[in-house]
Structures are given as structure tokens and as C-alpha cells.
Design a protein around this motif. Structure first.
Motif, PDB file in Angstrom:
ATOM      1  N   GLN A 140       2.027   8.398   1.066  1.00 13.99           N
ATOM      2  CA  GLN A 140       2.863   7.940  -0.046  1.00 13.99           C
ATOM      3  C   GLN A 140       2.243   6.789  -0.832  1.00 13.99           C
ATOM      4  O   GLN A 140       2.421   6.698  -2.044  1.00 13.99           O
ATOM      5  CB  GLN A 140       4.249   7.521   0.481  1.00 13.99           C
ATOM      6  N   PHE A 141       1.527   5.921  -0.132  1.00 13.00           N
ATOM      7  CA  PHE A 141       0.967   4.731  -0.788  1.00 13.00           C
ATOM      8  C   PHE A 141      -0.489   4.536  -0.356  1.00 13.00           C
ATOM      9  O   PHE A 141      -0.827   3.542   0.295  1.00 13.00           O
ATOM     10  CB  PHE A 141       1.804   3.499  -0.440  1.00 13.00           C
ATOM     11  N   PRO A 142      -1.361   5.488  -0.687  1.00 12.45           N
ATOM     12  CA  PRO A 142      -2.748   5.436  -0.187  1.00 12.45           C
ATOM     13  C   PRO A 142      -3.532   4.205  -0.616  1.00 12.45           C
ATOM     14  O   PRO A 142      -4.478   3.803   0.076  1.00 12.45           O
ATOM     15  CB  PRO A 142      -3.377   6.715  -0.763  1.00 12.45           C
ATOM     16  N   ASP A 143      -3.154   3.594  -1.738  1.00 11.52           N
ATOM     17  CA  ASP A 143      -3.905   2.447  -2.239  1.00 11.52           C
ATOM     18  C   ASP A 143      -3.309   1.099  -1.840  1.00 11.52           C
ATOM     19  O   ASP A 143      -3.856   0.046  -2.179  1.00 11.52           O
ATOM     20  CB  ASP A 143      -3.995   2.514  -3.770  1.00 11.52           C
ATOM     21  N   ASP A 144      -2.197   1.139  -1.135  1.00  9.93           N
ATOM     22  CA  ASP A 144      -1.564  -0.116  -0.735  1.00  9.93           C
ATOM     23  C   ASP A 144      -2.353  -0.778   0.399  1.00  9.93           C
ATOM     24  O   ASP A 144      -2.859  -0.081   1.287  1.00  9.93           O
ATOM     25  CB  ASP A 144      -0.131   0.153  -0.270  1.00  9.93           C
ATOM     26  N   PRO A 145      -2.479  -2.099   0.383  1.00 13.33           N
ATOM     27  CA  PRO A 145      -3.210  -2.796   1.460  1.00 13.33           C
ATOM     28  C   PRO A 145      -2.675  -2.478   2.854  1.00 13.33           C
ATOM     29  O   PRO A 145      -3.450  -2.410   3.817  1.00 13.33           O
ATOM     30  CB  PRO A 145      -3.017  -4.278   1.114  1.00 13.33           C
ATOM     31  N   ASN A 146      -1.362  -2.291   2.965  1.00 10.26           N
ATOM     32  CA  ASN A 146      -0.794  -1.962   4.272  1.00 10.26           C
ATOM     33  C   ASN A 146      -1.262  -0.599   4.759  1.00 10.26           C
ATOM     34  O   ASN A 146      -1.466  -0.400   5.962  1.00 10.26           O
ATOM     35  CB  ASN A 146       0.735  -1.999   4.211  1.00 10.26           C
ATOM     36  N   ALA A 147      -1.437   0.345   3.837  1.00 12.43           N
ATOM     37  CA  ALA A 147      -1.915   1.680   4.216  1.00 12.43           C
ATOM     38  C   ALA A 147      -3.322   1.610   4.774  1.00 12.43           C
ATOM     39  O   ALA A 147      -3.706   2.400   5.652  1.00 12.43           O
ATOM     40  CB  ALA A 147      -1.860   2.616   3.014  1.00 12.43           C
ATOM     41  N   LYS A 148      -4.097   0.650   4.295  1.00  8.17           N
ATOM     42  CA  LYS A 148      -5.476   0.507   4.755  1.00  8.17           C
ATOM     43  C   LYS A 148      -5.556  -0.081   6.168  1.00  8.17           C
ATOM     44  O   LYS A 148      -6.595  -0.004   6.816  1.00  8.17           O
ATOM     45  CB  LYS A 148      -6.271  -0.327   3.759  1.00  8.17           C
ATOM     46  N   LYS A 149      -4.455  -0.649   6.620  1.00  5.07           N
ATOM     47  CA  LYS A 149      -4.407  -1.156   8.002  1.00  5.07           C
ATOM     48  C   LYS A 149      -3.915  -0.083   8.975  1.00  5.07           C
ATOM     49  O   LYS A 149      -3.959  -0.279  10.187  1.00  5.07           O
ATOM     50  CB  LYS A 149      -3.447  -2.350   8.100  1.00  5.07           C
ATOM     51  N   ALA A 150      -3.426   1.020   8.432  1.00  4.47           N
ATOM     52  CA  ALA A 150      -2.736   2.013   9.257  1.00  4.47           C
ATOM     53  C   ALA A 150      -3.640   2.672  10.287  1.00  4.47           C
ATOM     54  O   ALA A 150      -3.207   2.965  11.408  1.00  4.47           O
ATOM     55  CB  ALA A 150      -2.092   3.072   8.364  1.00  4.47           C
ATOM     56  N   ASP A 151      -4.912   2.914   9.926  1.00  3.63           N
ATOM     57  CA  ASP A 151      -5.792   3.680  10.813  1.00  3.63           C
ATOM     58  C   ASP A 151      -5.954   3.040  12.188  1.00  3.63           C
ATOM     59  O   ASP A 151      -6.016   3.740  13.204  1.00  3.63           O
ATOM     60  CB  ASP A 151      -7.160   3.872  10.162  1.00  3.63           C
ATOM     61  N   GLU A 152      -6.047   1.717  12.225  1.00  2.00           N
ATOM     62  CA  GLU A 152      -6.239   1.064  13.521  1.00  2.00           C
ATOM     63  C   GLU A 152      -5.029   1.276  14.433  1.00  2.00           C
ATOM     64  O   GLU A 152      -5.181   1.431  15.654  1.00  2.00           O
ATOM     65  CB  GLU A 152      -6.505  -0.434  13.350  1.00  2.00           C
ATOM     66  N   TYR A 153      -3.837   1.328  13.840  1.00  3.05           N
ATOM     67  CA  TYR A 153      -2.636   1.548  14.649  1.00  3.05           C
ATOM     68  C   TYR A 153      -2.477   3.016  15.018  1.00  3.05           C
ATOM     69  O   TYR A 153      -1.991   3.341  16.117  1.00  3.05           O
ATOM     70  CB  TYR A 153      -1.408   1.038  13.901  1.00  3.05           C
TER      71      TYR A 153
END
Length: 219
Positions: A140-153
């Protein structure tokens, strides 16, 4: 005459009571948001929830109501009441899907699930939910900074899931339920990225095939 005096006295008491109630209880939206934010900054999270909830209840159309909704969720997160935090974050997302805070709210839902993950020998419902939430955030929000942290979780939750499946496979193997064990090891290889268990699963898969072949030969 006595009846009239009595009514006057009762009326005065009612008016006085209402006045006292109002001065003691009713506060403006500005006062409530200020108190709530002050308590939150001082880590008085339960007190902040009380102020934010009053603001929501008394002034649902206030310009501060959305902030109060968000801070209620954050306060529950801070006191580690993750189920309540998730419910509050989900409510915020449902009511305000286009709000600028929505990517953060989805991210926080995922973090709540991460915080509730069990050890690898327990049910992995929270790990599965975390992966779903973080993948939704990325979509939904691929460019959001939070989305960029998602992979580690996502990786952290996936490791838990794979480890859980692996120990179940080992249990079946040791219990001589080779077919059930084989299905678990196959699932690890087919359904999950390699997080350090694929080779181990392949080794056990070969062992299961060998055991099943021997059993078949005896029949």
C-alpha cells in the motif's frame, strides 16, 4: 407557601449541583489534549489515555480528536497492552485510511505482532500476522520510510515460522512418522525463503525418503 419555598430550595440545589459538576468535570478539547500530551510525555500513559478518551467522547468532531485516537493506540503500545493497541490502530486505519499517519499505524500493528511472537516451540499466529501486516504495508505504501523497515521484521517473523516448522518435522521424524515429517520439511523448502534451514530440511527429507523406502520394501 411552604411548598413554594421547598421548590425554590430544590431548584437552587439542582442549579448549584449542575454548576459544580460542570466546573469540576467539563474541560475544553484544548485542555484535554494538552493534559493528555503532557501525561504522555511524562510516561503517565494510563492518565493520558483517560484524557484522550474523554476528548474523543466529549468532542468527537474536534480538530484534536484524530490525534487523540492515535495517541490512545500509542499509549497502549507503550504499556505493552498490545491487543488493545492493535485494536486502536486498526480502528484509526479504518476511520482514516488516507491520513498521513496511516503508514505508521500499519507499521505499528506489525510491531505489536512482533512483540507478541511466541518462542519457536509455541503457536506462531503472531508471526504469521506480522508477515501479513508488513507485506500489506509494502504493497500500500511502498515509498514510505516505514515500509522500508518492514523487511527486517518480515525476516525475523519468517525465521520464527521456519524454526517452528523444523522442530515439528524433527519431532515427527523422531516419532517415526516419516510421511508427516516429510511434508513439514517439504513445506519449509517450498513455502519459505531460505533463512538457514533449507539445507537441514533437505537432509531430513532424504532421511525420510530412505526410511519410507525401507518400510515399503518390508511390505
Amino acid at each position: 407557601m411552604k411548598r413554594f419555598v421547598g421548590l425554590v430550595v430544590v431548584g437552587c440545589l439542582l442549579l448549584t449541583g449542575c454548576s459544580l459538576f460542570k466546573s469540576k468535570e467539563e474541560k475544553s478539547a484544548q485542555e484535554l489534549i494538552s493534559e493528555g500530551m503532557e501525561d504522555y510525555s511524562q510516561k503517565k500513559y494510563r492518565a493520558s489515555i483517560e484524557s484522550f478518551q474523554k476528548l474523543k467522547d466529549w468532542y468527537p468532531f474536534s480538530k484534536y480528536a484524530i490525534l487523540a485516537e492515535l495517541k490512545i493506540a500509542d499509549a497502549y503500545f507503550q504499556i505493552e497492552e498490545y491487543d488493545k493497541a492493535i485494536s486502536a490502530y486498526e480502528s484509526f486505519e479504518s476511520l482514516h485510511p488516507k491520513n498521513e499517519a496511516t503508514p505508521y499505524v500499519i507499521f505499528q500493528q506489525g510491531i505489536c505482532q512482533i512483540q507478541q511472537m511466541e518462542t519457536i516451540d509455541r503457536d506462531q499466529k503472531a508471526a504469521k500476522s506480522a508477515i501479513e501486516v508488513f507485506n500489506r504495508l509494502k504493497r500500500q505504501f511502498p515509498d514510505d520510510p516505514n515500509a522500508k523497515k518492514a523487511d527486517e521484521y518480515i525476516l525475523r517473523a519468517t525465521r520464527n515460522l521456519v524454526a517452528h516448522e523444523f522442530i515439528i518435522g524433527q519431532f515427527y521424524y523422531k516419532s517415526k512418522h516419516y510421511e508427516a515429517a516429510r511434508e513439514r520439511f517439504r513445506g519449509i523448502i517450498s513455502n519459505y525463503e531460505d533463512v538457514g534451514y533449507h539445507q537441514k530440511a533437505l537432509d531430513y527429507l532424504s532421511k525420510c525418503d530412505a526410511k519410507l523406502a525401507r518400510e515399503s520394501a518390508r511390505k
